[in-house]
Design an enzyme around this catalytic site. Structure first.
Site, mmCIF file in Angstrom:
data_model
loop_
_atom_site.group_PDB
_atom_site.id
_atom_site.type_symbol
_atom_site.label_atom_id
_atom_site.label_comp_id
_atom_site.label_asym_id
_atom_site.label_seq_id
_atom_site.Cartn_x
_atom_site.Cartn_y
_atom_site.Cartn_z
ATOM 1 N N LYS A 22 25.412 8.219 1.856
ATOM 2 C CA LYS A 22 24.375 7.300 1.398
ATOM 3 C C LYS A 22 23.309 7.087 2.488
ATOM 4 O O LYS A 22 22.116 7.248 2.228
ATOM 5 C CB LYS A 22 25.004 5.945 1.052
ATOM 6 C CG LYS A 22 23.991 4.851 0.802
ATOM 7 C CD LYS A 22 24.642 3.529 0.492
ATOM 8 C CE LYS A 22 24.956 2.662 1.673
ATOM 9 N NZ LYS A 22 23.830 1.934 2.258
ATOM 10 N N ASN A 23 23.748 6.731 3.679
ATOM 11 C CA ASN A 23 22.772 6.349 4.700
ATOM 12 C C ASN A 23 21.945 7.530 5.198
ATOM 13 O O ASN A 23 20.846 7.336 5.708
ATOM 14 C CB ASN A 23 23.458 5.637 5.860
ATOM 15 C CG ASN A 23 23.885 4.222 5.487
ATOM 16 O OD1 ASN A 23 23.516 3.729 4.418
ATOM 17 N ND2 ASN A 23 24.658 3.586 6.348
ATOM 18 N N CYS A 116 20.022 -10.811 4.819
ATOM 19 C CA CYS A 116 20.971 -10.273 3.853
ATOM 20 C C CYS A 116 22.208 -11.146 3.875
ATOM 21 O O CYS A 116 22.248 -12.162 4.570
ATOM 22 C CB CYS A 116 21.296 -8.816 4.141
ATOM 23 S SG CYS A 116 22.414 -8.595 5.496
ATOM 24 N N ARG A 121 18.407 -9.917 9.512
ATOM 25 C CA ARG A 121 18.404 -8.533 10.011
ATOM 26 C C ARG A 121 16.960 -8.184 10.326
ATOM 27 O O ARG A 121 16.211 -7.750 9.469
ATOM 28 C CB ARG A 121 19.016 -7.584 8.972
ATOM 29 C CG ARG A 121 20.520 -7.760 8.869
ATOM 30 C CD ARG A 121 21.110 -6.902 7.791
ATOM 31 N NE ARG A 121 21.102 -5.491 8.098
ATOM 32 C CZ ARG A 121 21.526 -4.558 7.229
ATOM 33 N NH1 ARG A 121 21.974 -4.906 6.047
ATOM 34 N NH2 ARG A 121 21.504 -3.291 7.557
ATOM 35 N N ASP A 307 30.391 -0.623 9.548
ATOM 36 C CA ASP A 307 30.573 -0.428 8.102
ATOM 37 C C ASP A 307 32.035 -0.176 7.721
ATOM 38 O O ASP A 307 32.347 -0.037 6.544
ATOM 39 C CB ASP A 307 29.690 0.734 7.608
ATOM 40 C CG ASP A 307 28.218 0.351 7.545
ATOM 41 O OD1 ASP A 307 27.897 -0.843 7.685
ATOM 42 O OD2 ASP A 307 27.375 1.257 7.363
ATOM 43 N N ARG A 399 26.291 0.274 -5.171
ATOM 44 C CA ARG A 399 25.170 0.653 -4.303
ATOM 45 C C ARG A 399 25.566 1.810 -3.398
ATOM 46 O O ARG A 399 24.715 2.617 -3.035
ATOM 47 C CB ARG A 399 24.784 -0.528 -3.394
ATOM 48 C CG ARG A 399 24.153 -1.674 -4.114
ATOM 49 C CD ARG A 399 23.707 -2.700 -3.132
ATOM 50 N NE ARG A 399 22.848 -2.055 -2.118
ATOM 51 C CZ ARG A 399 22.323 -2.685 -1.096
ATOM 52 N NH1 ARG A 399 22.538 -3.955 -0.923
ATOM 53 N NH2 ARG A 399 21.549 -2.043 -0.235
HETATM 54 C C1 UD1 Z 1 22.087 0.912 9.301
HETATM 55 C C2 UD1 Z 1 22.949 1.221 8.081
HETATM 56 C C3 UD1 Z 1 24.009 0.135 7.890
HETATM 57 C C4 UD1 Z 1 24.810 -0.058 9.174
HETATM 58 C C5 UD1 Z 1 23.888 -0.273 10.374
HETATM 59 C C6 UD1 Z 1 24.635 -0.303 11.693
HETATM 60 C C7 UD1 Z 1 21.407 2.421 6.643
HETATM 61 C C8 UD1 Z 1 20.612 2.437 5.397
HETATM 62 N N1 UD1 Z 1 22.069 1.297 6.917
HETATM 63 O O1 UD1 Z 1 21.401 -0.295 9.056
HETATM 64 O O2 UD1 Z 1 24.863 0.538 6.834
HETATM 65 O O3 UD1 Z 1 25.644 -1.194 9.039
HETATM 66 O O4 UD1 Z 1 22.925 0.811 10.455
HETATM 67 O O5 UD1 Z 1 25.333 0.884 11.873
HETATM 68 O O6 UD1 Z 1 21.488 3.403 7.349
HETATM 69 N N2 UD1 Z 1 18.041 -4.804 15.068
HETATM 70 C C9 UD1 Z 1 17.089 -5.575 15.674
HETATM 71 N N3 UD1 Z 1 15.776 -5.326 15.367
HETATM 72 C C10 UD1 Z 1 15.402 -4.326 14.520
HETATM 73 C C11 UD1 Z 1 16.386 -3.548 13.913
HETATM 74 C C12 UD1 Z 1 17.709 -3.806 14.211
HETATM 75 O O7 UD1 Z 1 17.378 -6.481 16.448
HETATM 76 O O8 UD1 Z 1 14.198 -4.140 14.303
HETATM 77 C C13 UD1 Z 1 19.470 -5.065 15.372
HETATM 78 C C14 UD1 Z 1 20.266 -5.494 14.142
HETATM 79 O O9 UD1 Z 1 20.172 -6.872 13.915
HETATM 80 C C15 UD1 Z 1 21.654 -5.054 14.525
HETATM 81 C C16 UD1 Z 1 21.416 -3.794 15.335
HETATM 82 O O10 UD1 Z 1 20.072 -3.826 15.728
HETATM 83 O O11 UD1 Z 1 22.293 -6.017 15.335
HETATM 84 C C17 UD1 Z 1 21.684 -2.497 14.595
HETATM 85 O O12 UD1 Z 1 20.992 -2.507 13.367
HETATM 86 P P1 UD1 Z 1 20.407 -1.165 12.734
HETATM 87 O O13 UD1 Z 1 21.056 -0.012 13.394
HETATM 88 O O14 UD1 Z 1 18.920 -1.237 12.764
HETATM 89 O O15 UD1 Z 1 20.888 -1.259 11.239
HETATM 90 P P2 UD1 Z 1 20.161 -0.702 9.950
HETATM 91 O O16 UD1 Z 1 19.357 0.506 10.286
HETATM 92 O O17 UD1 Z 1 19.483 -1.826 9.251
#
Ligand code: UD1
Length: 423
Positions: A22-23, A116, A121, A307, A399
């Site tokens: 999915k991701n 969420c 996030r 996850d 999802r």
């Molecule tokens: C992706 C995955 C999700 C998984 C997560 C962590 C997809 C579609 N989703 O989510 O299933 O749980 O990686 O492996 O691929 N952060 C910030 N600022 C930002 C972005 C992130 O502070 O702009 C922080 C987040 O709060 C979190 C950490 O970085 O603590 C990691 O998040 P991130 O890797 O960005 O997760 P997603 O890409 O949203």
């Protein structure tokens, strides 16, 4: 809204195939905005999130059709550069259109995703990364409004390793002028898959799959076909199901997976007492006689994935002894805990640490899905519980898991989807 009705206590045994990730898919699909033409993404899972991404890309003018297990995407026409709130609120990964739109068209209006189920996030790293490349970004009216002439390569050091921000900045940088360096880049296999598709499209990226990416911008890219990687979280979920609901005579084999992506989980399953055989593209698991308590701490790849945390807590609920589960990626991600407690689990959460004291047995009850992986953990617990468990609101599960009830049924689980409005 559907629910699952599960009769627990069945031994799981047999063979199932992993679906496409999915991701990875959610990052690959928006990459087609970067060059006009036809793409075939093989092994694309049929999931609600994939449908949501398709609908979003269709509002921008793309044509998308499913042919067997592939998604055919025609991105010859891109007529809108907006990702409206209606789509983004359904799925945060919609933000992946931001990078390619700014990179190719110099314009994007993408709704802010908001929080969420397990807390805020943020997307600050996505925005800061694109600003470094020269995009002018304003956040107003709930939208990220980005404008740019041609982006310019820059050095970006992420404070936090972010899957989404790495993907977005990578997609923007491939068409920028000059070289972009991304340090502390996410190394998750799904981001490596995105890098591999971009390479096939003519991008110049060094270090795909590492935390140091060097991207030399090119003037244009071309379409390419791609085979999506297997879903490591789905595979891990099926392995934990086998460990939980197995008896000694059960043996579950997950095929078409990539064991190399799952070593953090498979080594922990061995510590639990399961016997694993890892092939090139399959994993076999013989469940433990007694589930030993094993601590985990979630971390970025190649550590234990956040996850898989909810599923691990379900497994530890039936361990012989106490274990500690520390969540370092999303400190609040424990929505499944009160529901698991309704099934008889003994879990306490303090800040980002859950202490799970294994119980003799779980007992079936009605429980409620709150998010994707929480739903998975409730199903796993239901498979191991005595009596009947109803998992309500399984749309969360749809999802991200392709026909999970069919896969589990094939392994011998008694699980039925019941459709109805009232759930
Ligand atoms: C992706 C995955 C999700 C998984 C997560 C962590 C997809 C579609 N989703 O989510 O299933 O749980 O990686 O492996 O691929 N952060 C910030 N600022 C930002 C972005 C992130 O502070 O702009 C922080 C987040 O709060 C979190 C950490 O970085 O603590 C990691 O998040 P991130 O890797 O960005 O997760 P997603 O890409 O949203």
């Amino acid at each position: 809204m559907d629910k699952f009705v599960i009769r627990g206590g069945k031994t799981l045994s047999g063979t199932v195939q992993a679906s496409g990730a999915k991701n990875a898919t959610l990052a690959l699909m928006p990459a087609t905005l970067l060059a006009p033409g036809s793409y075939t993404l093989h092994h694309t899972p049929e999931l609600r999130d994939v449908t949501t991404m398709s609908r979003l890309l269709e509002t921008m003018g793309l044509k998308i059709e499913r042919v067997d297990d592939a998604l055919r995407i025609d991105s010859s026409v891109v007529s809108s550069y907006e990702a409206p709130y209606e789509h983004v609120k359904k799925m945060r990964a919609s933000i992946y259109v931001l990078g390619p739109l700014v990179g190719r068209f110099g314009q994007a209006d993408v709704s802010l995703p908001g929080g969420c189920a397990w807390g805020p996030r943020p997307v600050n790293l996505h925005i800061e990364g694109l600003r470094k490349l020269g995009a002018q970004i304003d956040v107003e009216g709930g939208y990220i409004r980005a404008r740019a002439k041609r982006l310019k390569g820059a050095r970006i050091v992420f404070d936090v390793s972010s899957v989404g921000a790495t993907g977005n900045v990578m997609m923007a940088a491939v068409l920028a002028q000059g070289t972009t360096i991304i340090d502390n880049a996410a190394m998750e296999p799904e981001i490596a898959a995105l890098g591999d598709l971009l390479l096939k499209m003519g991008a110049r990226i060094h270090g795909v799959g590492t935390n140091h990416l060097e991207i030399e911008g090119v003037d244009t890219l071309h379409p390419a076909d791609f085979v999506t990687i297997p879903d490591r979280i789905e595979t891990g979920t099926l392995l934990v199901a086998a460990a939980l609901a197995g008896k000694r005579d059960g043996k579950v084999r997950v095929e078409h997976c990539n064991p190399a992506h799952l070593s953090a989980v498979t080594t922990k399953l061995e510590d639990v007492g399961a016997r694993l055989t890892l092939g090139k593209d399959f994993i076999e698991i013989v469940p433990p006689e007694v589930i030993q308590p094993v601590n985990i701490t979630t971390s970025i790849y190649s550590g234990f994935p956040t996850d898989m945390q909810a599923q691990w807590i379900a497994l530890m609920s039936l361990a012989r002894g106490a274990s500690i589960v520390t969540e370092t990626i999303y400190g609040d991600r424990f929505m499944h805990v009160p529901e698991l407690v309704r099934l008889g689990a003994n879990i306490t959460v303090k800040e980002n640490i859950a202490t799970v004291v294994g119980v003799e047995k779980l007992t079936g009850a009605k429980v409620m899905s709150t998010d994707l992986r929480a739903s998975a953990s409730l199903i796993l617990a239901g498979l191991a519980a005595e009596g009947e468990t109803e998992v309500l609101r399984v749309y969360h599960l749809d999802r991200g898991y392709e026909r999970i009830e069919q896969k589990l049924s094939r392994l011998g689980a008694q699980i039925e989807r019941v459709s109805g409005e009232e759930f």
